[in-house]
Write a protein that holds these residues in place. Structure first.
Motif: not given
Length: 643
Positions: A623-643
């Motif tokens: 996140p670039i402009n997170p709120r105090p309770d937002d995560p520091d980072f996130a990871i995602y795994f899948g098949i196919g492009q994100s969109f």
């Protein structure tokens, strides 16, 4: 939020997840297993063809007589001797044959670039290949044999006189001009081949199913550096489409296949009719392949019979899977699929999934589990090949951060393919659910009539490099318990553009805009509102967590939404790619946006491994402009492009 939201999965996109899936139709004997080209287990069977008798190692060097770096690099990539030097040929005979093959190959490649006066000379150990006997020997003592490839490309030729013979009414000029075969243009063998193909297609579109190129006269004038081309067409008889025959069908009804192909008998033959029939049949999931071609001869009435050759996929598929999420905990899923239930391509899918949160205190508490069980039945071609019928239903329980829901939904509708790009769909659905959020907890009984229009010009649904995708939704919802009515409008646009000829650098953009009108926020059931955040929206934030929030409770969802993504998809190799991206999203409490909410942004980097079934995706976002309770980072795994 669309009524189709009821079918979405509940897993939080911001979690670190691992998914394992396996498909099984029939048991297979144990054998060696490889993954991504790495041998994992099982005995590898030796190939008797791998052994090379009297291998001759060699070192090729290719040089040009002119200073043209691009041409030199192209020829090096095209050279058989260079490409195969890691696989030594067998003896002098093998090396000579490879050299002669490469000489013809390089001359052909030079013709493709307009060098019709090119000379390719290949020497082995300082001797020209024409002076070497098959009884000669090289590499005494196993030494590496030097191979010299010298190329004199000569001048670039242009087209001189162009002539066509055999076409009715002197036609064909427009077809060859479209292929680039015009006097004065750069002469290449590629253009000549394409022009010949276009002449055949033009003849076929005039109703001549057996048109062919009878002869090609290609004369190079080396003094003038020009190439004169004469193409002689043999159009054959003109014919109308005759009877249609289906071969290869086993479980599928041949009459159904013929109806879905929708070939108009009696009309003048055209390859475009056959191509449309192929597209019609490609939509039938029970078919593995379909070849539509004219028969070899005309029938007794002078018509051209059409043959449809099909192969069928295995009718039944079982699938099982397991996953683990750092926020949602462990889970599993199962599905059973039948692709041809009653012999006309009817598809039935039954699926179940269950999981639980790791933060739950009691494994015996039923409310701590997320689960769903449902079915989907598709009947293709219910009113001709363009109209399909769909019925689906589901019971589920989902405990997300914004709301808890337990209930079921059933939906039925029709979709109509206006053309190859535009599809219109309309349905009616009934949703009966208990929903609990910040505002209240109660049962809802909702009647909906979603209508969607989809326009899709993408060249590939799993890994597009060109085209766009546009989806528009209009859905009136009627809450019978209130009674109350509101209307949801939603739109999504995806754009794709390759920035280079080889499509190794692709820009992809996605944007969504939606609004719900006719009701206040608390009057719209929580699972029908708009949300943002997570793997399918703004990566880096918790699932459904962007938007209006109640202190001490969390997100409530909103009545309007804007979100989007921009990705640069860069192929480092043929199988590995990196994807820097930026996401942004905004959810407002009101229907017409506004309010105090901020647009939330994130950036990230993805890794892609390209396979035959689509890219395997791994994304990490911050996140670039997170709120105090937002995560520091996130990871995602899948098949196919994100969109």
């Amino acid at each position: 939020m669309s009524g189709m939201q009821a079918w979405s999965r509940w897993r939080r996109g911001s979690a670190v997840a691992l998914a394992v899936a396996c498909l099984a139709v029939q048991p297979a004997p144990a054998r060696a297993f490889e993954l991504f080209g790495v041998h994992l287990w099982g005995e590898k069977t030796a190939d008797p063809n791998d052994a090379v008798v009297d291998p001759v190692a060699y070192e090729p060097e290719l040089t040009l007589t002119v200073d043209n770096r691009d041409l030199l690099d192209d020829l090096k990539q095209s050279s058989l001797l260079i490409a195969r030097k890691g696989n030594p040929p067998s003896g002098t005979v093998g090396l000579l044959q490879r050299a002669r093959d490469d000489q013809a190959n390089l001359v052909g490649r030079l013709y493709e670039e307009g060098y019709f006066g090119a000379v390719v000379r290949i020497d082995i150990a300082g001797r020209h290949i024409e002076d070497i006997s098959v009884s000669d020997t090289f590499a005494d003592g196993g030494a590496t044999v030097p191979v010299s490839i010298s190329v004199d490309p000569g001048p670039v030729f242009s087209f001189g006189t162009i002539a066509i013979a055999g076409m009715p009414d002197g036609g064909g000029a427009e077809a060859i001009a479209a292929a680039g075969l015009v006097s004065g243009a750069k002469a290449t063998s590629i253009i000549i081949r394409k022009a010949a193909q276009e002449l055949v297609i033009a003849s076929e579109r005039d109703g001549h199913p057996y048109a062919k190129i009878e002869s090609q006269d290609i004369i190079a004038d080396h003094a003038a550096s020009t190439v004169d081309v004469t193409l002689v067409v043999a159009p054959g008889p003109q014919a109308a489409i005759g009877a249609v025959e289906v071969t290869g069908a086993d479980q599928l009804d041949p009459a159904f296949i013929e109806r879905q192909a929708d070939i108009p008998t009696g009309e003048i033959y055209s390859p475009d009719i056959l191509e449309q029939a192929r597209k019609n049949l490609a939509r039938i999931d029970a078919l593995g392949s379909a070849i539509v071609r004219p028969a070899e001869t005309l029938d007794a009435d002078g018509g051209v019979p059409i043959v449809i050759e099909v192969s069928e996929r295995k009718a039944r598929t079982l699938g099982v899977g397991a996953y683990y999420s750092s926020t949602d905990g462990p889970g599993g899923e199962f599905f059973w699929l039948h692709r041809n239930l009653f012999g006309e391509g009817e598809k039935l899918r039954i699926e179940m999934e269950a999981g639980r949160e790791v933060t739950s205190d009691s494994y015996n508490n039923f409310d701590t589990y997320n689960w769903r069980a449902g079915f989907q039945f598709d009947k293709p071609g219910i009113y001709g090949p363009r109209v399909d019928w769909l019925v689906k239903g589901m019971v589920l329980q989902e405990d997300t951060n914004p709301y808890f829901r337990r209930g079921g939904v059933i939906e039925t509708g029709l979709s109509y393919r206006w053309n190859d790009q535009l599809t219109l769909a309309g349905s009616v659905s009934y949703d009966y659910s208990y929903v609990e959020d910040y505002y209240n907890g109660k049962y809802y009984s909702i009647l909906s009539a979603p209508f969607t229009a989809t326009y899709d010009t993408r060249n590939d649904t799993l890994n597009p490099t060109s085209g766009f995708y546009l989806r528009l939704l209009a859905e009136p919802d009627y809450v019978t318990d209130e009674p109350a009515m509101y209307v949801t409008g939603d739109s999504e646009l995806r754009l794709y553009r390759a920035l280079d000829e080889n499509e190794r650098f692709v820009l992809a953009a996605r944007g969504r805009v939606g609004s719900i009108g006719g009701a206040d926020l608390e009057d719209v059931p929580a699972h029908r509102r708009f949300y943002a955040g997570g793997g399918g929206s703004v990566r880096g934030y918790e699932y459904l967590d962007i938007g209006p929030r109640i202190p001490g409770y969390g997100p409530t969802g909103g009545l309007s939404r804007v979100d989007g993504s921009l990705e640069a998809r860069i192929n480092v190799t043929d199988t590995i790619g990196i994807v820097p991206f930026v996401d942004g999203g905004y959810v407002a409490e009101k229907s017409l946006f506004g309010g105090d909410e901020e647009f939330r942004w994130s950036v990230g980097l993805g890794l892609r491994y390209y396979t035959a079934v689509g890219p395997i995706r791994l994304d990490a976002a911050i996140p670039i402009n997170p709120r105090p309770d937002d995560p520091d980072f996130a990871i995602y795994f899948g098949i196919g492009q994100s969109f």
